[in-house]
Design a protein around this motif. Structure first.
Motif, PDB file in Angstrom:
ATOM      1  N   ILE B   7       0.831  -1.208   0.000  1.00  0.00           N
ATOM      2  CA  ILE B   7       0.000   0.000   0.000  1.00  0.00           C
ATOM      3  C   ILE B   7       0.864   1.255   0.000  1.00  0.00           C
ATOM      4  N   LYS B   8       2.013   1.193   0.658  1.00  0.00           N
ATOM      5  CA  LYS B   8       2.862   2.383   0.804  1.00  0.00           C
ATOM      6  C   LYS B   8       3.555   2.741  -0.502  1.00  0.00           C
ATOM      7  N   ASN B  12      -0.711   5.833  -3.920  1.00  0.00           N
ATOM      8  CA  ASN B  12      -1.780   5.552  -2.961  1.00  0.00           C
ATOM      9  C   ASN B  12      -1.851   6.580  -1.839  1.00  0.00           C
ATOM     10  N   MET B  13      -0.963   7.571  -1.854  1.00  0.00           N
ATOM     11  CA  MET B  13      -0.941   8.546  -0.773  1.00  0.00           C
ATOM     12  C   MET B  13      -2.199   9.416  -0.825  1.00  0.00           C
ATOM     13  N   VAL B  14      -2.911   9.509   0.305  1.00  0.00           N
ATOM     14  CA  VAL B  14      -4.121  10.328   0.323  1.00  0.00           C
ATOM     15  C   VAL B  14      -3.972  11.567   1.190  1.00  0.00           C
ATOM     16  N   TYR B  15      -3.025  11.552   2.104  1.00  0.00           N
ATOM     17  CA  TYR B  15      -2.857  12.712   2.979  1.00  0.00           C
ATOM     18  C   TYR B  15      -1.431  12.731   3.481  1.00  0.00           C
ATOM     19  N   GLY B  16      -0.816  13.874   3.434  1.00  0.00           N
ATOM     20  CA  GLY B  16       0.557  13.978   3.923  1.00  0.00           C
ATOM     21  C   GLY B  16       0.886  15.386   4.338  1.00  0.00           C
TER      22      GLY B  16
END
Lengths: 72, 256
Positions: B7-8, B12-16
């Protein structure tokens, strides 16, 4: 539709305030037993029930949490 | 663990961490609301794409080093004088988004005259007001917004109205002035509250270009060091006590 997610925590920046822990709907964050270089017990992922909702990252005062999410 | 490492991935990043926040580690205490508000201000500026057209005015108080954390143009005002500096900046550069970021010791105490007259003149600026009911930076003294009965280092037996006066509800006071366009009171203790505050700040920035008046966003916050509570307990205390005196919600919106 379901989601599967995970978080990545910048442990050297984390101050262990625990605000993310209370805001996690799935109770999948805990404080680590170890400490970071500043002596804070940092937050870590406790289990694999994370759905990537980003609630923890949104309330994090130090912006240390990165959230990843996929549809499964 | 294989699933998690799958997943990482960047896609796939949705919030950072917002790109507008600098790499400096914030000097705030663990759990301080300032960090969360800095983050949402950075997110709003990033999403609106106005990094090169935004000027922030930082106050005196804990958030005095705000200019170290958000990568935009900043000015540092004398104690309480941020609205005066913002007035000048906005009048000289009307195409810039100008906002001040002030705490309750700065805005509600020494800077009362500046904020009231800036509101009265209807300057097209955004004021972000962090209200935690205490002077955090100098060691937890009583502020004008301290609740009745609240213990601080200068009111060790609790705030007594006969000796120390009553808490100042500055946001309601400013809503009565004709020059203000958007007045709201929000908080950042839960993800839902953070979303609402972010929308309010974005609305404030948008209103500042519509020539309708001053936008004032109060954020009811915690000072866990000053309140002598853990960050989680401080959030619970805030919900139980601060929200009674300072109820959340929009107070005024001239374009609605």
């Amino acid at each position: 539709m379901a989601f599967k997610g995970t978080i990545e925590i910048d442990i050297q920046r984390c101050k262990g305030c625990s605000v993310c822990i209370g805001n996690c709907p799935n109770k999948c964050i805990r404080l680590a037993k170890a400490v970071n270089s500043k002596g804070y017990r940092y937050a870590e992922l406790a289990n694999d029930s994370c759905v990537g909702c980003a609630s923890c990252a949104m309330v994090c005062p130090d912006s240390v949490i990165t959230v990843y999410r996929v549809k499964i | 663990m294989d699933i998690i490492s799958d997943i990482k991935k960047p896609e796939n990043m949705v919030y950072g961490r917002p790109a507008l926040l600098t790499d400096n580690v914030m000097h705030y205490c663990p759990g301080c609301s300032h960090g969360t508000v800095h983050k949402i201000v950075a997110e709003v500026i990033e999403e609106m794409g106005i990094q090169d057209r935004t000027i922030g005015i930082s106050p005196v108080g804990c958030s005095v080093f705000a200019y170290n954390y958000i990568d935009i143009d900043w000015q540092e005002a004398a104690h309480g004088r941020a609205p005066a500096l913002a007035t000048a900046t906005k009048r000289l550069c009307p195409d810039k988004y100008v906002f001040t970021y002030q705490g309750d010791g700065d805005l509600a105490s020494i800077g009362t005259a500046e904020i009231i007259h800036a509101c009265s003149r209807g300057e097209n600026i955004v004021v972000i007001f962090i209200n935690n009911g205490i002077y955090g930076m100098t060691g937890g003294q009583m502020a004008p917004t301290t609740l009745l009965g609240m213990k601080t280092s200068t009111t060790p037996y609790g705030r007594d109205p006969k000796l120390n006066g009553f808490p100042l509800k500055i946001t309601e006071m400013l809503a009565a002035l004709d020059g203000t366009a958007f007045i709201t009171r929000q908080s950042v203790h839960t993800a839902a509250a953070v979303r609402k505050t972010k929308n309010a700040i974005r609305k404030g920035f948008e209103y500042s270009m519509k020539d309708v008046g001053l936008s004032f966003i109060e954020v009811v916050s915690t000072c866990n060091s000053g309140w002598k509570l853990s960050p989680v307990e401080a959030n619970a205390w805030m919900v139980e006590h601060m929200f009674v005196k300072y109820p959340l919600g929009d107070i005024k919106d001239v374009l609605k």
